[in-house]
Design a protein around this motif. Structure first.
Motif, PDB file in Angstrom:
ATOM      1  N   CYS A   6       0.859  -1.182   0.000  1.00  0.00           N
ATOM      2  CA  CYS A   6       0.000   0.000   0.000  1.00  0.00           C
ATOM      3  C   CYS A   6       0.891   1.227   0.000  1.00  0.00           C
ATOM      4  CB  CYS A   6      -0.890   0.024   1.242  1.00  0.00           C
ATOM      5  SG  CYS A   6      -2.046  -1.339   1.269  1.00  0.00           S
ATOM      6  N   ILE A   7       0.641   2.123  -0.948  1.00  0.00           N
ATOM      7  CA  ILE A   7       1.535   3.278  -1.063  1.00  0.00           C
ATOM      8  C   ILE A   7       0.765   4.589  -1.112  1.00  0.00           C
ATOM      9  CG2 ILE A   7       3.362   1.939  -2.167  1.00  0.00           C
ATOM     10  CD1 ILE A   7       2.551   3.136  -4.852  1.00  0.00           C
ATOM     11  N   ASN A   8       1.444   5.634  -0.711  1.00  0.00           N
ATOM     12  CA  ASN A   8       0.824   6.957  -0.651  1.00  0.00           C
ATOM     13  C   ASN A   8       1.625   7.950  -1.488  1.00  0.00           C
ATOM     14  OD1 ASN A   8      -0.988   8.923   0.092  1.00  0.00           O
ATOM     15  ND2 ASN A   8      -0.358   9.018   2.242  1.00  0.00           N
ATOM     16  N   ASN A  36       5.678   8.397  -1.258  1.00  0.00           N
ATOM     17  CA  ASN A  36       6.068   8.520   0.149  1.00  0.00           C
ATOM     18  C   ASN A  36       7.386   7.766   0.383  1.00  0.00           C
ATOM     19  OD1 ASN A  36       5.631   9.197   2.912  1.00  0.00           O
ATOM     20  ND2 ASN A  36       4.919   7.096   3.272  1.00  0.00           N
ATOM     21  N   ASP A  39       7.542   4.265   1.733  1.00  0.00           N
ATOM     22  CA  ASP A  39       6.894   3.239   0.918  1.00  0.00           C
ATOM     23  C   ASP A  39       7.866   2.618  -0.086  1.00  0.00           C
ATOM     24  OD1 ASP A  39       4.896   4.235   2.436  1.00  0.00           O
ATOM     25  OD2 ASP A  39       3.684   5.024   0.795  1.00  0.00           O
ATOM     26  N   HIS A  67      -2.473  10.060  -7.876  1.00  0.00           N
ATOM     27  CA  HIS A  67      -1.767   8.918  -7.275  1.00  0.00           C
ATOM     28  C   HIS A  67      -1.255   7.938  -8.331  1.00  0.00           C
ATOM     29  CE1 HIS A  67      -2.816   9.126  -2.795  1.00  0.00           C
ATOM     30  NE2 HIS A  67      -3.154  10.277  -3.320  1.00  0.00           N
ATOM     31  N   ILE A  96      -9.541   5.666   5.398  1.00  0.00           N
ATOM     32  CA  ILE A  96      -8.670   5.114   4.356  1.00  0.00           C
ATOM     33  C   ILE A  96      -8.333   3.652   4.666  1.00  0.00           C
ATOM     34  CG2 ILE A  96      -6.377   5.276   3.280  1.00  0.00           C
ATOM     35  CD1 ILE A  96      -6.549   8.327   3.666  1.00  0.00           C
ATOM     36  N   LEU A 100      -9.027   0.346   2.430  1.00  0.00           N
ATOM     37  CA  LEU A 100      -7.923  -0.530   2.019  1.00  0.00           C
ATOM     38  C   LEU A 100      -8.178  -1.948   2.507  1.00  0.00           C
ATOM     39  CD1 LEU A 100      -4.783   1.715   2.818  1.00  0.00           C
ATOM     40  CD2 LEU A 100      -5.578   1.020   0.541  1.00  0.00           C
ATOM     41  N   PHE A 114       3.632  -1.999   4.102  1.00  0.00           N
ATOM     42  CA  PHE A 114       3.364  -0.567   4.181  1.00  0.00           C
ATOM     43  C   PHE A 114       4.684   0.147   4.444  1.00  0.00           C
ATOM     44  CE2 PHE A 114      -0.589  -2.483   5.548  1.00  0.00           C
ATOM     45  CZ  PHE A 114      -1.582  -1.655   5.046  1.00  0.00           C
ATOM     46  N   SER A 118       3.261   8.125   6.601  1.00  0.00           N
ATOM     47  CA  SER A 118       3.196   9.096   5.508  1.00  0.00           C
ATOM     48  C   SER A 118       3.869  10.368   5.984  1.00  0.00           C
ATOM     49  CB  SER A 118       1.739   9.447   5.174  1.00  0.00           C
ATOM     50  OG  SER A 118       1.009   8.299   4.840  1.00  0.00           O
ATOM     51  N   TYR A 122       1.954  12.401   9.010  1.00  0.00           N
ATOM     52  CA  TYR A 122       2.713  11.717  10.068  1.00  0.00           C
ATOM     53  C   TYR A 122       1.863  10.887  11.009  1.00  0.00           C
ATOM     54  CZ  TYR A 122       7.029  13.823   8.727  1.00  0.00           C
ATOM     55  OH  TYR A 122       8.156  14.139   8.018  1.00  0.00           O
ATOM     56  N   ASP A 123       0.788  10.283  10.493  1.00  0.00           N
ATOM     57  CA  ASP A 123      -0.162   9.598  11.368  1.00  0.00           C
ATOM     58  C   ASP A 123       0.370   8.282  11.935  1.00  0.00           C
ATOM     59  OD1 ASP A 123      -2.373  10.978  11.986  1.00  0.00           O
ATOM     60  OD2 ASP A 123      -3.508  10.420  10.208  1.00  0.00           O
ATOM     61  N   GLU A 124       1.006   7.506  11.094  1.00  0.00           N
ATOM     62  CA  GLU A 124       1.516   6.188  11.495  1.00  0.00           C
ATOM     63  C   GLU A 124       0.392   5.307  12.043  1.00  0.00           C
ATOM     64  OE1 GLU A 124       5.357   6.762  13.346  1.00  0.00           O
ATOM     65  OE2 GLU A 124       5.598   4.610  13.616  1.00  0.00           O
ATOM     66  N   GLN A 125      -0.743   5.316  11.347  1.00  0.00           N
ATOM     67  CA  GLN A 125      -1.926   4.609  11.829  1.00  0.00           C
ATOM     68  C   GLN A 125      -2.359   3.481  10.907  1.00  0.00           C
ATOM     69  OE1 GLN A 125      -3.886   5.428  14.571  1.00  0.00           O
ATOM     70  NE2 GLN A 125      -2.287   6.861  15.121  1.00  0.00           N
ATOM     71  N   ILE A 126      -2.213   3.713   9.601  1.00  0.00           N
ATOM     72  CA  ILE A 126      -2.887   2.842   8.637  1.00  0.00           C
ATOM     73  C   ILE A 126      -2.455   1.373   8.721  1.00  0.00           C
ATOM     74  CG2 ILE A 126      -3.208   2.441   6.144  1.00  0.00           C
ATOM     75  CD1 ILE A 126      -3.691   5.442   5.878  1.00  0.00           C
ATOM     76  N   PRO A 127      -1.156   1.075   8.839  1.00  0.00           N
ATOM     77  CA  PRO A 127      -0.794  -0.353   8.910  1.00  0.00           C
ATOM     78  C   PRO A 127      -1.462  -1.086  10.079  1.00  0.00           C
ATOM     79  CG  PRO A 127       1.158   1.005   8.505  1.00  0.00           C
ATOM     80  CD  PRO A 127       0.036   1.947   8.807  1.00  0.00           C
TER      81      PRO A 127
HETATM   82  N1  LIG Z   1      -3.954   6.812   0.614  1.00  0.00           N
HETATM   83  C1  LIG Z   1      -3.235   5.698   0.834  1.00  0.00           C
HETATM   84  N2  LIG Z   1      -3.344   4.643  -0.003  1.00  0.00           N
HETATM   85  C2  LIG Z   1      -2.630   3.510   0.196  1.00  0.00           C
HETATM   86  N3  LIG Z   1      -1.776   3.358   1.214  1.00  0.00           N
HETATM   87  C3  LIG Z   1      -1.607   4.384   2.077  1.00  0.00           C
HETATM   88  C4  LIG Z   1      -2.334   5.592   1.939  1.00  0.00           C
HETATM   89  N4  LIG Z   1      -1.966   6.417   2.932  1.00  0.00           N
HETATM   90  C5  LIG Z   1      -1.043   5.761   3.666  1.00  0.00           C
HETATM   91  N5  LIG Z   1      -0.825   4.523   3.160  1.00  0.00           N
HETATM   92  C6  LIG Z   1       0.120   3.498   3.670  1.00  0.00           C
HETATM   93  O1  LIG Z   1       0.152   3.536   5.091  1.00  0.00           O
HETATM   94  C7  LIG Z   1       1.459   3.856   5.566  1.00  0.00           C
HETATM   95  C8  LIG Z   1       1.365   4.671   6.832  1.00  0.00           C
HETATM   96  O2  LIG Z   1       0.681   5.847   6.562  1.00  0.00           O
HETATM   97  P1  LIG Z   1       0.057   6.807   7.665  1.00  0.00           P
HETATM   98  O3  LIG Z   1      -0.718   5.984   8.586  1.00  0.00           O
HETATM   99  O4  LIG Z   1      -0.752   7.764   6.860  1.00  0.00           O
HETATM  100  O5  LIG Z   1       1.249   7.496   8.319  1.00  0.00           O
HETATM  101  C9  LIG Z   1       2.122   4.563   4.389  1.00  0.00           C
HETATM  102  O6  LIG Z   1       3.536   4.480   4.471  1.00  0.00           O
HETATM  103  C10 LIG Z   1       1.547   3.777   3.221  1.00  0.00           C
HETATM  104  O7  LIG Z   1       2.224   2.534   3.088  1.00  0.00           O
END
Ligand SMILES: Nc1ncnc2c1ncn2[C@@H]1O[C@H](COP(=O)(O)O)[C@@H](O)[C@H]1O
Ligand SMILES: Cc1cc2nc3c(=O)[nH]c(=O)nc-3n(C[C@H](O)[C@H](O)[C@H](O)COP(=O)(O)OP(=O)(O)OC[C@H]3O[C@@H](n4cnc5c(N)ncnc54)[C@H](O)[C@@H]3O)c2cc1C
Lengths: 248, 324
Positions: A6-8, A36, A39, A67, A96, A100, A114, A118, A122-127
């Motif tokens: 998953c990439i941003n 990012n 990523d 994107h 998001i 995903l 991941f 981002s 700077y959330d560091e939440q998505i994974p």
């Molecule tokens: N819009 C997005 N679509 C797909 N993957 C995302 C997206 N935003 C963030 N990610 C993935 O989640 C990781 C952590 O992002 P974040 O939680 O936004 O800091 C990133 O390094 C990406 O691998």
């Protein structure tokens, strides 16, 4: 092995941030975007896993048409397929991650990679969110990764050291700098990426949980004093740190 | 209303962030006339619990299990989420440490909660808790409001200062939560600690070196100064990429974000990506021979000189001053 990354797509690190007219987000004028940085480590890890164990690689990004540029870069590096979950309505991590996770559930990958974070919000939440939604084990901030017979051996960075973590596939991994040296896309890769299709899908989006109510520039720092230009400045520097700043 | 604070410990010792999080949560609890509950998870933690009372904790919940000797994402997340549910806590505070940042999204998914990540300030406005957090590498700050019923906040270490007070007596309660093998699906089997110096994200003083040091063999100058000050060693990306220093010392947009009380930049130009990681330091000292280096724009005290001249003298003089 079925590997998904998953990439941003984020503003590049040189971006001069100006608060936009809405007072809640940045002024987009003149902002360049890029893949990012974290990523890239995830993409490289996916390519290395595939080279070692065989299988398919796929990149997924949720966002607008812009994107696609970032998806193409991943394809140019050697990823085989790309999916754009087309949505520009949210930037909330929870929404998001949910979208995903729904997409990934359908694909049921063995390994989901991941970046650790981002570099816009700077959330560091998505994974972690995606891992929990899918009920998968996860290891974050990984600087060492090895997969053997379905067992994943990792080292993750903690304050002042590393944790050694073991888990089983399917698993979620988030990559930290130091995991590998991302390859540059080859000319052949760049050409091939131009013709690889990017699949587009409309994700279902749940409403966000975090609302931005204002954006401000941090209070600017005034340049301080030049204490001196040779080692005779040292006693005065120590005095200032001791008596004025009171930090030593 | 109840507020749940997660006090991080490793190997039977509280992290400084445990006190910061507890005290910050205490302040918010007082403002909202809420009850504060502090949760500690681990093995062999009983003896450290009373320390929390100096930071405003009064009800402390302890989840102990030999399998919790090491951190476990899934087991910890299960405990925090279940305690939050049992107690009906609506606000949760965690440190934005490696542990807290790993845990927060897991808990958030379980509780359908929004997260204000890496908050550097909190304020109550019309009964709502508003968090301020840096974005775009500290080039902007956003104020966020969480709209889900349960709300999570992670607090950047070193920003919410904790001051020990006298504190009232605390009541310790045991948490009994059933843990199964699946809760340890990802298992920490060991920890490798880099001996000696503190980590850049936890240190109150950082001495950082850049390309101005000319080569890895000269970093002992940075290390010696750091050791006299009990400081961490940091590095610019240029020297990390050159292989002079390990990755975990990199400060900046793609490295660590740090907020020490004192940051000493030696032979670092101050590129935007570097400033992004350290500009919130309380005091910044720059030693650079180029008077136009951008690092001087953010430095409180600058010395425009050769690091090879300044560093040995500074180390020697400090040794005398600090009586070492
Ligand atoms: N819009 C997005 N679509 C797909 N993957 C995302 C997206 N935003 C963030 N990610 C993935 O989640 C990781 C952590 O992002 P974040 O939680 O936004 O800091 C990133 O390094 C990406 O691998
Ligand atoms: C996507 C991206 C992400 C990045 N992320 C980061 C990051 O996270 N962190 C980071 O630091 N950088 C990052 N960078 C790199 C950044 O742009 C700079 O290249 C880097 O910070 C420069 O490191 P430096 O200051 O050590 O080296 P230089 O810029 O080469 O500066 C060396 C300085 O030392 C001074 N000097 C030389 N000799 C002496 C001497 N004898 N005595 C005193 N002073 C001397 C010089 O005047 C100069 O100012 C990133 C770049 C990109 C593109």
């Amino acid at each position: 092995m079925n590997i998904v990354v998953c990439i941003n797509h984020v503003p590049d690190t040189e971006t001069k941030v100006k608060v936009g007219s809405d007072g809640k987000s940045i002024d987009q004028a003149g902002v360049n975007y890029m893949l990012n940085p974290y990523d890239e480590f995830a993409i490289e890890a996916a390519l290395q896993l595939k080279e070692k164990h065989g299988g398919q690689t796929l990149v997924v990004s949720l966002g607008g048409d812009a994107h696609k540029e970032t998806l193409r870069k991943a394809l140019a590096m050697g990823i085989e397929k790309a999916v754009l979950l087309k949505d520009t309505s949210v930037r909330d991590s929870f929404s998001i991650a949910k979208a995903l996770a729904e997409e990934l559930r359908a694909i049921s990958p063995d390994c989901i990679l991941f970046g650790k974070q981002s570099i816009d919000y700077y959330d560091e939440q998505i994974p972690g969110l995606v891992a929990e939604f899918l009920g998968m084990p996860s290891v974050s901030v990984v600087v060492k990764l090895d997969v053997k017979d379905g067992t994943v051996m990792c080292e993750r960075e903690i304050e002042g050291g590393h944790e050694i973590v073991e888990t089983r596939l399917p698993a979620v991994i988030s990559a930290q700098k130091g995991l590998n040296e991302p390859r540059y896309p080859s000319l052949k890769g760049i050409m091939a990426a131009k013709t690889k299709p990017i699949e587009e899908r409309q994700p279902a989006i749940v409403p966000p949980f975090v609302e931005v109510i204002g954006m401000n520039k941090p209070p600017g720092k005034q340049p301080g004093k030049i204490v001196g230009t040779d080692k005779s400045a040292v006693p005065e520097l120590i005095r200032l740190l001791h008596e004025e700043a009171k930090v030593i | 209303m109840k507020i749940l604070a997660f006090a991080e410990q490793r190997e039977g010792k509280f992290k400084k962030s445990a006190f910061e999080v507890t005290q910050a949560a205490r302040r918010i609890a007082d403002k909202l006339t809420a009850e504060l509950i502090t949760l500690v998870i681990g093995d062999n933690i009983e003896h450290i619990l009373p320390e929390l009372r100096m930071y405003g904790a009064n009800r402390v919940l302890a989840a102990q299990d030999t399998r919790l000797q090491y951190y476990s994402t899934t087991a910890y997340a299960k405990i925090v989420a279940q305690v939050a549910q049992q107690e009906q806590a609506m606000l949760l505070f965690l440190p934005a440490s490696q542990m807290g940042k790993d845990l927060a999204p897991r808990i958030a998914a379980k509780l359908s909660a929004g997260v204000a990540a890496d908050s550097v300030a909190l304020r109550v406005e019309n009964g709502d808790l508003i968090a301020t957090r840096p974005v775009y590498a500290g080039k902007a700050m956003i104020d966020v409001r969480i709209t889900s019923p349960i709300k999570l906040f992670t607090l950047r270490p070193n920003v919410f200062t904790a001051v020990a007070g006298n504190g009232a007596a605390i009541a310790v309660e045991k948490v009994s939560i059933q843990l199964d093998d699946v809760d340890f699906a990802a298992k920490v089997t060991g920890v490798k600690l880099t001996e000696g110096r503190p980590d850049v994200t936890e240190a109150s003083i950082i001495v950082s070196g850049g390309r101005g040091l000319k080569g890895p063999e000269n970093f002992h100058l940075v290390e010696k100064l750091a050791d006299v000050l009990g400081a961490a060693v940091g590095a610019s990306r240029a020297v990390v990429d050159a292989g002079w220093r390990p990755h975990d010392e990199q400060v900046g947009q793609t490295g660590k974000t740090v907020s020490p009380t004192l940051y000493i930049a030696c032979g670092i130009s101050g590129a935007v990506q570097h400033l992004a990681g350290m500009s919130t330091s309380k005091y910044i000292v720059a030693i650079n021979k180029d008077k136009d280096a951008p690092i001087f724009q953010v430095a409180d005290y600058g010395v425009v000189a050769d690091v090879f001249e300044i560093l040995p003298t500074l180390t020697e003089e400090l040794k005398k001053t600090l009586g070492k």
